[in-house]
Write a protein that holds these residues in place. Structure first.
Motif, mmCIF file in Angstrom:
data_model
loop_
_atom_site.group_PDB
_atom_site.id
_atom_site.type_symbol
_atom_site.label_atom_id
_atom_site.label_comp_id
_atom_site.label_asym_id
_atom_site.label_seq_id
_atom_site.Cartn_x
_atom_site.Cartn_y
_atom_site.Cartn_z
ATOM 1 N N GLY A 1 72.932 90.037 146.211
ATOM 2 C CA GLY A 1 72.661 90.108 147.643
ATOM 3 C C GLY A 1 73.778 89.419 148.401
ATOM 4 O O GLY A 1 74.823 89.083 147.830
ATOM 5 N N ALA A 2 73.554 89.204 149.668
ATOM 6 C CA ALA A 2 74.567 88.569 150.507
ATOM 7 C C ALA A 2 74.822 87.120 150.086
ATOM 8 O O ALA A 2 75.945 86.629 150.170
ATOM 9 C CB ALA A 2 74.129 88.618 151.968
ATOM 10 N N ARG A 3 73.785 86.438 149.593
ATOM 11 C CA ARG A 3 73.889 85.018 149.281
ATOM 12 C C ARG A 3 74.171 84.729 147.823
ATOM 13 O O ARG A 3 74.848 83.754 147.493
ATOM 14 C CB ARG A 3 72.605 84.318 149.704
ATOM 15 N N MET A 4 73.610 85.539 146.925
ATOM 16 C CA MET A 4 73.757 85.231 145.505
ATOM 17 C C MET A 4 73.431 86.440 144.646
ATOM 18 O O MET A 4 72.842 87.406 145.115
ATOM 19 C CB MET A 4 72.845 84.078 145.114
ATOM 20 N N SER A 5 73.790 86.325 143.379
ATOM 21 C CA SER A 5 73.389 87.278 142.347
ATOM 22 C C SER A 5 72.317 86.605 141.510
ATOM 23 O O SER A 5 72.366 85.397 141.277
ATOM 24 C CB SER A 5 74.579 87.639 141.465
ATOM 25 N N ARG A 6 71.353 87.389 141.019
ATOM 26 C CA ARG A 6 70.316 86.792 140.171
ATOM 27 C C ARG A 6 70.868 86.438 138.804
ATOM 28 O O ARG A 6 70.432 85.455 138.190
ATOM 29 C CB ARG A 6 69.116 87.723 140.038
ATOM 30 N N VAL A 7 71.860 87.235 138.321
ATOM 31 C CA VAL A 7 72.514 86.948 137.043
ATOM 32 C C VAL A 7 73.994 87.305 137.179
ATOM 33 O O VAL A 7 74.330 88.327 137.771
ATOM 34 C CB VAL A 7 71.925 87.774 135.872
ATOM 35 N N VAL A 8 74.840 86.446 136.623
ATOM 36 C CA VAL A 8 76.268 86.737 136.508
ATOM 37 C C VAL A 8 76.623 86.591 135.029
ATOM 38 O O VAL A 8 76.243 85.601 134.391
ATOM 39 C CB VAL A 8 77.125 85.777 137.364
ATOM 40 N N VAL A 9 77.340 87.585 134.497
ATOM 41 C CA VAL A 9 77.743 87.558 133.092
ATOM 42 C C VAL A 9 79.262 87.529 133.017
ATOM 43 O O VAL A 9 79.939 88.343 133.653
ATOM 44 C CB VAL A 9 77.197 88.780 132.314
ATOM 45 N N HIS A 10 79.766 86.577 132.217
ATOM 46 C CA HIS A 10 81.200 86.425 132.008
ATOM 47 C C HIS A 10 81.419 85.875 130.599
ATOM 48 O O HIS A 10 80.737 84.921 130.187
ATOM 49 C CB HIS A 10 81.790 85.473 133.046
ATOM 50 N N ASN A 11 82.349 86.455 129.862
ATOM 51 C CA ASN A 11 82.650 86.002 128.496
ATOM 52 C C ASN A 11 81.399 85.861 127.635
ATOM 53 O O ASN A 11 81.202 84.845 126.957
ATOM 54 C CB ASN A 11 83.417 84.679 128.522
ATOM 55 N N ASN A 12 80.539 86.864 127.668
ATOM 56 C CA ASN A 12 79.310 86.881 126.861
ATOM 57 C C ASN A 12 78.380 85.708 127.153
ATOM 58 O O ASN A 12 77.631 85.267 126.277
ATOM 59 C CB ASN A 12 79.633 86.956 125.370
ATOM 60 N N THR A 13 78.442 85.210 128.380
ATOM 61 C CA THR A 13 77.560 84.144 128.827
ATOM 62 C C THR A 13 76.871 84.592 130.102
ATOM 63 O O THR A 13 77.515 85.118 131.013
ATOM 64 C CB THR A 13 78.345 82.845 129.081
ATOM 65 N N ALA A 14 75.559 84.392 130.165
ATOM 66 C CA ALA A 14 74.764 84.752 131.343
ATOM 67 C C ALA A 14 74.410 83.495 132.127
ATOM 68 O O ALA A 14 73.940 82.507 131.552
ATOM 69 C CB ALA A 14 73.492 85.471 130.915
ATOM 70 N N TYR A 15 74.638 83.565 133.416
ATOM 71 C CA TYR A 15 74.327 82.477 134.339
ATOM 72 C C TYR A 15 73.223 82.970 135.271
ATOM 73 O O TYR A 15 73.439 83.912 136.033
ATOM 74 C CB TYR A 15 75.561 82.086 135.151
ATOM 75 N N LEU A 16 72.038 82.370 135.175
ATOM 76 C CA LEU A 16 70.919 82.780 136.012
ATOM 77 C C LEU A 16 70.850 81.896 137.245
ATOM 78 O O LEU A 16 71.042 80.669 137.150
ATOM 79 C CB LEU A 16 69.597 82.657 135.256
ATOM 80 N N CYS A 17 70.564 82.509 138.381
ATOM 81 C CA CYS A 17 70.323 81.706 139.582
ATOM 82 C C CYS A 17 68.993 80.978 139.412
ATOM 83 O O CYS A 17 68.234 81.251 138.473
ATOM 84 C CB CYS A 17 70.320 82.586 140.831
ATOM 85 N N GLY A 18 68.706 80.068 140.286
ATOM 86 C CA GLY A 18 67.461 79.318 140.208
ATOM 87 C C GLY A 18 66.249 80.234 140.256
ATOM 88 O O GLY A 18 66.168 81.121 141.107
ATOM 89 N N GLN A 19 65.323 80.031 139.322
ATOM 90 C CA GLN A 19 64.098 80.822 139.254
ATOM 91 C C GLN A 19 62.913 79.955 139.641
ATOM 92 O O GLN A 19 62.835 78.788 139.239
ATOM 93 C CB GLN A 19 63.897 81.379 137.844
ATOM 94 N N VAL A 20 62.014 80.532 140.421
ATOM 95 C CA VAL A 20 60.818 79.830 140.866
ATOM 96 C C VAL A 20 59.578 80.642 140.518
ATOM 97 O O VAL A 20 59.681 81.767 140.027
ATOM 98 C CB VAL A 20 60.871 79.542 142.389
#
Length: 117
Positions: free
Chosen positions: A9-28
């Motif tokens: 979205g405009a503010r963030m991605s729910r998941v970003v993947v780079h070099n076979n690593t997944a970065y999740l945004c904050g989940q509530v």
């Protein structure tokens, strides 16, 4: 260098993947008015879904940062967490007390995980 962004979205991605690593945004939690047990359960269910969507799972979590509205909730949150994390696969973890973005929220988590080979 390849970077994939999911549910962006405009503010963030729910998941970003780079070099076979997944970065999740904050989940509530799904229900922000539920107690800490239910909030933790539904928050972790979201983590499961996001990890699966990019080819990862609980056994591949490298790091988790948990934000609690109040440390008096620590034991109840941990009871859910301890049942959710597979035995022998506990990630590096930090848990801090934080002012939440919404007053009803009791817990939030940010996760970094390896993509399954």
């Amino acid at each position: 260098m390849s970077i994939q962004r999911y549910e962006t979205g405009a503010r963030m991605s729910r998941v970003v993947v780079h070099n076979n690593t997944a970065y999740l945004c904050g989940q509530v939690a799904e229900d922000r008015n539920a107690d800490i047990t239910h909030q933790t359960q539904t928050m972790l269910a979201k983590v499961d879904d996001l990890l699966a969507s990019v080819g990862s799972d609980r056994e591949h979590i490298l790091s988790a940062t948990i934000y609690l509205k109040d440390m008096s909730l620590f034991a109840d949150m941990n009871a859910v967490w301890d049942n959710w994390v597979p035995a022998g696969f506990a990630p590096a973890r930090a848990c801090v007390q934080a002012q939440m973005a919404s007053p009803e929220l009791l817990v939030e988590i940010s996760v970094i995980a390896a993509i399954k080979a």
